[in-house]
Design an enzyme around this catalytic site. Sequence first.
Site, mmCIF file in Angstrom:
data_model
loop_
_atom_site.group_PDB
_atom_site.id
_atom_site.type_symbol
_atom_site.label_atom_id
_atom_site.label_comp_id
_atom_site.label_asym_id
_atom_site.label_seq_id
_atom_site.Cartn_x
_atom_site.Cartn_y
_atom_site.Cartn_z
ATOM 1 C CD GLU A 81 -9.476 4.643 5.635
ATOM 2 O OE1 GLU A 81 -8.544 3.889 5.371
ATOM 3 O OE2 GLU A 81 -9.324 5.685 6.294
ATOM 4 N NE ARG B 211 -13.954 0.460 3.130
ATOM 5 C CZ ARG B 211 -14.432 -0.060 2.018
ATOM 6 N NH1 ARG B 211 -14.490 -1.358 1.870
ATOM 7 N NH2 ARG B 211 -14.858 0.715 1.043
ATOM 8 C CB CYS B 212 -10.634 3.128 10.211
ATOM 9 S SG CYS B 212 -9.446 2.318 11.273
ATOM 10 C CD GLN C 2 -2.990 -1.037 2.303
ATOM 11 O OE1 GLN C 2 -3.082 -2.013 3.016
ATOM 12 N NE2 GLN C 2 -3.707 0.054 2.528
#
Lengths: 805, 284
Positions: free
Chosen positions: A759, A383-384, A236
């Site tokens: 997110e 996902r945050c 990522q």
Amino acid sequence: MKDEVESRDDRVANLKGLGSARKRVEDVRFTQGKGNYVDDIKLPGMLHGDFVRSPYAHARVKSINIDAAMALDGVVAVLTAKDLEPLSLHWMPTLAGDKQMVLADGKVLFQGQEVAFVVARDRYVAADAVELVEVDYEELPVLTDPFEAMKSDTVLREDLEDGADGAHGPRRHHNHIFLWEEGDKAATEEVIDSAEVVVEEMVYYHRTHPCPLETCGAVASMDKVNGKLTLYGTFQAPHVVRTVASLLSGIEEHNIRVVSPDIGGGFGNKVGVYPGYVCSIVASIVTGLPVKWVEDRMENLMATAFARDYWMQGKISATKEGKITGLHCHVTADHGAFDACADPTKYPAGFFHICTGSYDIPVAYVGVDGVYTNKAPGGVAYRCSFRVTEAAYFIERMIEVLAMELNMDAAELRRINFIRKEQFPYQSALGWEYDSGDYHTAWDKALTSVGYDDLRREQAERVEAFKRGETRKLMGIGLSFFTEIVGAGPVKNCDILGMGMFDSCEIRIHPTGSAIARLGTISQGQGHATTFAQILATETGIPADSITIEEGDTDTAPYGLGTYGSRSTPVAGAATALAGRKIRAKAQMIAAYLLEVHDDDVEFDVDRFVLKGAPERFKTMKEIAYAAYNQAIPGIEPGLEAVSYYDPPNMTYPFGAYVCVMDVDVDTGTTDIRQFYALDDCGTRINPMVIEGQVHGGLTEALAIAMGQEIAYDDLGNCKTGTLMDFFIPTAWETPNYVTDHTETPSPHHPIGAKGVGESPNVGGVPAFSNAVHDAFRAFGLRQAHMPHDHWRIWQIANDLGLHD
Amino acid sequence: MIPAPFDYYRPTDIAGVIALLEEHGDDARVMAGGHSLIPMMKLRMAEIPHLIDLQDVAGLGGITIDGSEIRIGAMTTQADLIDHEGLAAAAPILREAALQIADPQVRYMGTVGGNVANGDPGNDMPGLMQCLDAQFTLVGPDGERTVAARDFYEAAYMTARTDEEVLTCVSFTAQPGGAAYEKQKRKIGDYATAAAAVQLTREGSTCAAASIAMTNLSDVPVWSPAAGAALADTPVDDSAIKAAVDAALADIDPTEDNRGPVKFKRHVAGVILTRAIKSAWARA
Ligand SMILES: Cc1cc2nc3c(=O)[nH]c(=O)nc-3n(C[C@H](O)[C@H](O)[C@H](O)COP(=O)(O)OP(=O)(O)OC[C@H]3O[C@@H](n4cnc5c(N)ncnc54)[C@H](O)[C@@H]3O)c2cc1C
């Protein structure tokens, strides 16, 4: 010839710029199976790696015998810590300032830990050889509970000098990692001690896992002739990986090329560096051949970075009327065997101190104790943004508990405590400056849309019917209002391993008026190739369909910190807009020259520069691009290119209002989600269709987390949820229908006002689902029940409340 | 998730299969749809040096309905069961149960024979077949024999089938009356937290006979004659249902796993069985 003259509306539509529901350009290849993922990469002579992993959660490694494995036909090498030690690669630094074993160095600290790396000519031989490596273990006492770990005599990390400071200050016990504090502790305690109303609750956000569809993997290829290392991987943050690889290996950075090809979901799981990456590189250097390592699903769930595992002890105080006066939170954070969180360096608990949420809370304090246990390392932002979902869950549970104590409607309690529109930019008690918001408008819209008052009436009737024995189903209304903090971040206080968290965009306009733009980020399904082209289309007047977006190859893309924490749009998106503006500024000079007027006499209009007051005289961007390459323009360099590196002045603060309506069967613990409404305010909306897709995906992951997904261990530290039979991934069947909605409050400091949205639904969704479960039992006195709310735990709530008697 | 090495065979007739089984004994195993076996091999929980694929073996497919006599070839997939209109008319509980097994992708591969021969207490077909009093036909070196589903299961993964035998078909007599298969699971693709198969016949306003079996609540499927008897000659009212449930609960022996603790499973088993009885009675 009327149809020759395109209307202005047509020209705008043609651009497919900001606000257009442009279809995702990447889906053509994804839906046809034409994506190019790490495991699709096949290089000549490529070898395959596989790990021997520890069956024990805590054990001394007394000996490793590789003879039988080496004797198997096709096995090329078996690496152990001993082989990595001369290169100083048997341990590696983590993003959180700790270090982590690459291969077991004397002991193992969690089940699934990497012990030896087998390299073979074929993937099947590698797996067979793994079975032949003989490891002699001596079991040690296992600590899976962080509270126990802080009391136990058992020393997990014998490598750390007793009593010495860690990366984030003093450690008060051998299994302690750090204490991190923010806010005014004394003032908070004073307010809470003298408050009219105080509630205290332990809110646990259980351990779970990002579980991307594609697991982690890498292909390393060391070319001994030119000294160049090429590393393909599920990264990522490819640029940071290149820098780290250079620092660790001593190979000069220009001799390392890192490529993130298509990535099948990341969700924070692919931010850090894993032993598999390091071992593939070493194996390629040793053998001179390319080496591939791709983990399987069980390895992914058991050994790569987990998320959450936060025990949040909260106290919230208020007046009798419900005005919140103070918030106190102490977190016991279970980090597992190594502190391998992916957080900006200064923030060992991420941005958890956004936990005052959307409320105007005058005074607050948080303290976070990081603790080692015999579990897999991680603590990534699934996902945050860093620990933001933990923070949102914490405050949204505390609000519900406070509403119960006050005997107040939880929607009304939120309303009277929201930060008001005129208070922005708002300074929170824990040190953040919220950029913009209009919470009351969003809340009212949400409650009206779902018919909130009618729902509450129906719920009250249901409780009565239940008490009369007419139904066994209760009804829960789950409310959630969240504020995120995303877009890390300002270089002055955000870095990863010393690298400032700016991002970048480089644009080249081709002579015929199409373009390529490269960014420092990397899409893992977010649709960057679609949306970043839209930003550029609006900024430069070149249609999005004529712009290629490229990311992930460190030899071509400008340096950037990658994609996680909803930072791509706030940071790289801003760089993209600003690079586009540089293009436009030069185009303006070229247009003025071509029109033989002064620069200030022309103005930009959709896809061209027009003469002010005489719009029939214009030069299109296509004409301007051509001129940039084929005319000698006095005082202007040929070509049309721009680069922008953007250091954001602040984070962005997306927010939203979610409502979940759920029926709960008290006898079986099953649930039925009747309605889910999600209002998101992510500032300027680049592509409503992409936003909707992101919201649906994030809500579905939130559903999974709240309703069943977990990484669980038994007392011996065995991971009980290592396959998708037990680790809950919802299918279309379990997924409810979502209704999406929005308000639009632009960020004042972002060039196009965008805030990030990928997110939000996970951050806001988890409390909405969980609050619905809690709310169903509110009439019977339930204050707090830990997630995940799978069938048996819901049944247990009902059982504990005496509803089965 | 990579299996140990194995040899692969694809015989075309039963004799060929049996010859291979005789030759390799314990080291050989037949494969039907592979959707229980292959995962076990990939997890290396089963090491099978000789894998015999049944896909090309003649005579193992097909559903035949002769009056109330029903015969289902071992290689019939769960999808075939669902799609067969004649079967849905003659014994609708098979479609109802098959639709609750796994997901469509698994059902296209997984077979009836594999499901009943596997011996995994999580499989749904064994309990159903016990409820229906089905007979399993086994063919081995010594010829053919039949074993009742109710006598087939000995312990988890242990059945009355010997290593050299192949299960060729499942047969049963369709009964008049109503039947139902109820299953609670955590998600699509999951095995049962608790499941119940109920078949009963009605005479006027009373139940003439009932057969009740439960899935994944012991190390074998549980056919409970006492539970069935508790419904016989009753109007299937609340007290009769309660008696049947109590009898069934006395016969099950669930263990704790990720689906929940024993107390929960016993409670849910009672609820699911109650629902299955009510639904079957409504259809009778
Ligand atoms: C994700 C997933 C979810 C599932 N969910 C469920 C569920 O909810 N309920 C359920 O019941 N099942 C479920 N299953 C199992 C599925 O139905 C299997 O297909 C079935 O259990 C076995 O059938 P098969 O044809 O695939 O057999 P195989 O896997 O090929 O074989 C299973 C065993 O039976 C033996 N065998 C097979 N055929 C014969 C034969 N003719 N004679 C003798 N021995 C034989 C094999 O040697 C092997 O030991 C699930 C499977 C998966 C992958």
